[in-house]
Motif scaffolding. Structure first.
Motif, PDB file in Angstrom:
ATOM      1  N   SER A  69       0.861  -1.187   0.000  1.00 38.01           N
ATOM      2  CA  SER A  69       0.000   0.000   0.000  1.00 38.01           C
ATOM      3  C   SER A  69       0.891   1.229   0.000  1.00 38.01           C
ATOM      4  O   SER A  69       2.007   1.203   0.533  1.00 38.01           O
ATOM      5  N   VAL A  70       0.391   2.321  -0.571  1.00 35.60           N
ATOM      6  CA  VAL A  70       1.156   3.567  -0.531  1.00 35.60           C
ATOM      7  C   VAL A  70       1.321   4.022   0.925  1.00 35.60           C
ATOM      8  O   VAL A  70       2.250   4.773   1.247  1.00 35.60           O
ATOM      9  N   GLY A  71       0.440   3.542   1.800  1.00 31.01           N
ATOM     10  CA  GLY A  71       0.540   3.876   3.220  1.00 31.01           C
ATOM     11  C   GLY A  71       1.895   3.518   3.814  1.00 31.01           C
ATOM     12  O   GLY A  71       2.371   4.184   4.730  1.00 31.01           O
ATOM     13  N   PHE A  72       2.527   2.461   3.291  1.00 26.41           N
ATOM     14  CA  PHE A  72       3.833   2.034   3.820  1.00 26.41           C
ATOM     15  C   PHE A  72       4.968   2.951   3.356  1.00 26.41           C
ATOM     16  O   PHE A  72       6.091   2.830   3.825  1.00 26.41           O
ATOM     17  N   LEU A  73       4.667   3.818   2.402  1.00 33.02           N
ATOM     18  CA  LEU A  73       5.712   4.690   1.851  1.00 33.02           C
ATOM     19  C   LEU A  73       5.672   6.097   2.447  1.00 33.02           C
ATOM     20  O   LEU A  73       6.516   6.924   2.153  1.00 33.02           O
ATOM     21  N   LEU A  74       4.652   6.376   3.289  1.00 30.69           N
ATOM     22  CA  LEU A  74       4.507   7.722   3.850  1.00 30.69           C
ATOM     23  C   LEU A  74       5.246   7.820   5.173  1.00 30.69           C
ATOM     24  O   LEU A  74       5.324   6.848   5.927  1.00 30.69           O
ATOM     25  N   SER A  75       5.748   9.013   5.472  1.00 30.80           N
ATOM     26  CA  SER A  75       6.457   9.147   6.754  1.00 30.80           C
ATOM     27  C   SER A  75       5.475   9.281   7.911  1.00 30.80           C
ATOM     28  O   SER A  75       5.776   8.936   9.029  1.00 30.80           O
ATOM     29  N   SER A  76       4.252   9.772   7.645  1.00 30.23           N
ATOM     30  CA  SER A  76       3.228   9.828   8.686  1.00 30.23           C
ATOM     31  C   SER A  76       1.895   9.377   8.087  1.00 30.23           C
ATOM     32  O   SER A  76       1.614   9.653   6.920  1.00 30.23           O
ATOM     33  N   PRO A  77       1.034   8.709   8.898  1.00 30.26           N
ATOM     34  CA  PRO A  77      -0.259   8.270   8.352  1.00 30.26           C
ATOM     35  C   PRO A  77      -1.165   9.439   7.962  1.00 30.26           C
ATOM     36  O   PRO A  77      -2.152   9.246   7.259  1.00 30.26           O
ATOM     37  N   ASP A  78      -0.846  10.671   8.416  1.00 28.48           N
ATOM     38  CA  ASP A  78      -1.669  11.830   8.054  1.00 28.48           C
ATOM     39  C   ASP A  78      -1.186  12.524   6.791  1.00 28.48           C
ATOM     40  O   ASP A  78      -1.839  13.455   6.315  1.00 28.48           O
ATOM     41  N   ASP A  79      -0.037  12.113   6.267  1.00 24.85           N
ATOM     42  CA  ASP A  79       0.492  12.722   5.045  1.00 24.85           C
ATOM     43  C   ASP A  79      -0.487  12.570   3.889  1.00 24.85           C
ATOM     44  O   ASP A  79      -1.015  11.475   3.658  1.00 24.85           O
ATOM     45  N   ALA A  80      -0.704  13.643   3.145  1.00 24.82           N
ATOM     46  CA  ALA A  80      -1.569  13.567   1.968  1.00 24.82           C
ATOM     47  C   ALA A  80      -0.736  13.225   0.744  1.00 24.82           C
ATOM     48  O   ALA A  80       0.377  13.727   0.578  1.00 24.82           O
ATOM     49  N   VAL A  81      -1.271  12.341  -0.088  1.00 19.72           N
ATOM     50  CA  VAL A  81      -0.645  12.068  -1.378  1.00 19.72           C
ATOM     51  C   VAL A  81      -1.415  12.907  -2.397  1.00 19.72           C
ATOM     52  O   VAL A  81      -2.518  12.555  -2.802  1.00 19.72           O
ATOM     53  N   ILE A  82      -0.849  14.036  -2.761  1.00 22.63           N
ATOM     54  CA  ILE A  82      -1.545  14.985  -3.632  1.00 22.63           C
ATOM     55  C   ILE A  82      -1.058  14.754  -5.045  1.00 22.63           C
ATOM     56  O   ILE A  82      -0.175  15.449  -5.536  1.00 22.63           O
ATOM     57  N   TRP A  83      -1.611  13.759  -5.678  1.00 22.83           N
ATOM     58  CA  TRP A  83      -1.160  13.338  -6.993  1.00 22.83           C
ATOM     59  C   TRP A  83      -2.324  13.298  -7.970  1.00 22.83           C
ATOM     60  O   TRP A  83      -3.396  12.797  -7.656  1.00 22.83           O
ATOM     61  N   ARG A  84      -2.062  13.766  -9.179  1.00 28.51           N
ATOM     62  CA  ARG A  84      -3.028  13.598 -10.259  1.00 28.51           C
ATOM     63  C   ARG A  84      -2.910  12.181 -10.827  1.00 28.51           C
ATOM     64  O   ARG A  84      -1.987  11.434 -10.470  1.00 28.51           O
ATOM     65  N   GLY A  85      -3.824  11.852 -11.747  1.00 28.03           N
ATOM     66  CA  GLY A  85      -3.896  10.507 -12.308  1.00 28.03           C
ATOM     67  C   GLY A  85      -2.584   9.877 -12.757  1.00 28.03           C
ATOM     68  O   GLY A  85      -2.250   8.769 -12.334  1.00 28.03           O
ATOM     69  N   PRO A  86      -1.815  10.571 -13.608  1.00 27.81           N
ATOM     70  CA  PRO A  86      -0.626   9.910 -14.165  1.00 27.81           C
ATOM     71  C   PRO A  86       0.345   9.415 -13.090  1.00 27.81           C
ATOM     72  O   PRO A  86       0.908   8.321 -13.222  1.00 27.81           O
TER      73      PRO A  86
END
Lengths: 216, 216
Positions: free
Chosen positions: A45-62
């Motif tokens: 999961s991308v969750g394992f790549l974040l430094s905090s569980p509250d971090d937002a992944v602000i990414w568009r589709g590509p």
């Protein structure tokens, strides 16, 4: 051997639900290693790549699509019998990408989860329509949050009323299998929040029975 | 004069909730005309552009962004005092695009809706994080589905248990306003499914009171 892949990039809940919060993905010579819940169940999961569980992944589709591709290509899944993919709701990038990237393999099909109200069924009909369009078989539909039994007086209430007949009627109309209905049990949410298995924490509850029926 | 814009492109629920299902968008010399609920409330949604409410919009990000731009540029909104934008959950294309396209105007801020469990709060913390990153003020948080009162015995159950203190605790920790809590009332879902206003159908219910407090 089962692999569970969470492709909800902006709202990954699998790490928390599986009790894996705070785990990190390890890099090995053969790629990223999944995080193992049990010896026979690996999770990514991308969750394992974040430094905090509250971090937002602000990414568009590509960028989301790029990560999904990496999850399929660069993760050292080992030999797996089943790959289960958890998607966000909708019919957009994540759904198109996973179907496209797996197009060379055989996909058994999609399990679609809904709640009983028409507002949800309307979105689910779109998802069924999506599956037809991309030629993805539909294993069936699960109705979640189907009814609530008051712990005090045992009266059942339809918290999300099936005003148009719920998943049952929809499945009949669209010629899709209804795999089962899971009643609303606050313990399910509690187990998820704690990362515990509801099936082992409440082995005799009606909801567990319903889950077991669906699995069979 | 209020404009309501639904940018949930793959799961547009606003037409149904507002009782506008089956309405079509009309083309005029000055662009697309919104669909009016009342003289002072115009609505736009991709739902008005579909030939059937079950049609799936199978679009990746760039096409979704293009339509959002069109909604802002090509719709003849007339003179409006307020533009309210309903987004899907997440922190991706729709959210980035609407903030970017409106960057030249003044945005009052975001109202964020959650349910009480940690699994939802986790996603909402990401959305709050998103607002900080794009410098979008946060008007406040609404906790939905806060508790259910059994119609028979009046016992309140926490159907979605606030295992980590619910929205209240989260708002304290993150220094964000809690606008209010809306209890679970099956009549809300029924009203939405029928496209009726819950506020006028159940004017004296605790949920209506809660909505009115939030609005003030």
């Amino acid at each position: 051997q089962v692999a569970l892949l969470d492709i909800d990039i902006c709202g990954p809940s699998i790490p928390k639900i599986m009790g894996l919060e705070g785990e990190q993905v390890h890099q090995s010579g053969s790629g990223w290693s999944p995080v193992y819940v049990e010896e026979n169940l690996g999770v990514m999961s991308v969750g394992f790549l974040l430094s905090s569980p509250d971090d937002a992944v602000i990414w568009r589709g590509p960028k989301k699509n790029g990560l999904i591709k990496q999850f399929l290509r660069d993760v050292d899944w080992g030999e797996v019998d089943y790959l289960i993919v958890d998607t966000p709701p909708g019919t957009s990038d994540e759904h198109l990408s996973i179907v496209q990237y797996l197009s060379a393999t055989h996909i058994d099909g999609a399990v679609i989860v809904t709640t009983p109200q028409e507002i949800s069924l309307q979105d689910v009909r779109k998802e069924i329509n999506f599956c037809h369009k991309v030629k993805l078989p539909i294993i069936g539909v699960v109705e979640n949050m189907s009814g609530f039994v008051c712990p005090k007086c045992k009266k059942e209430s339809q918290i999300f009323p099936p005003t148009t007949g719920g998943a049952e009627k929809m499945c009949q109309n669209l010629n899709v299998s209804l795999l089962g209905k899971v009643p609303l049990d606050p313990q399910i949410g509690r187990s998820c929040d704690r990362g515990q298995s509801f099936l082992s924490e409440a082995p005799d509850s009606p909801a567990t029975l319903s889950y077991r029926n669906i699995i069979q």
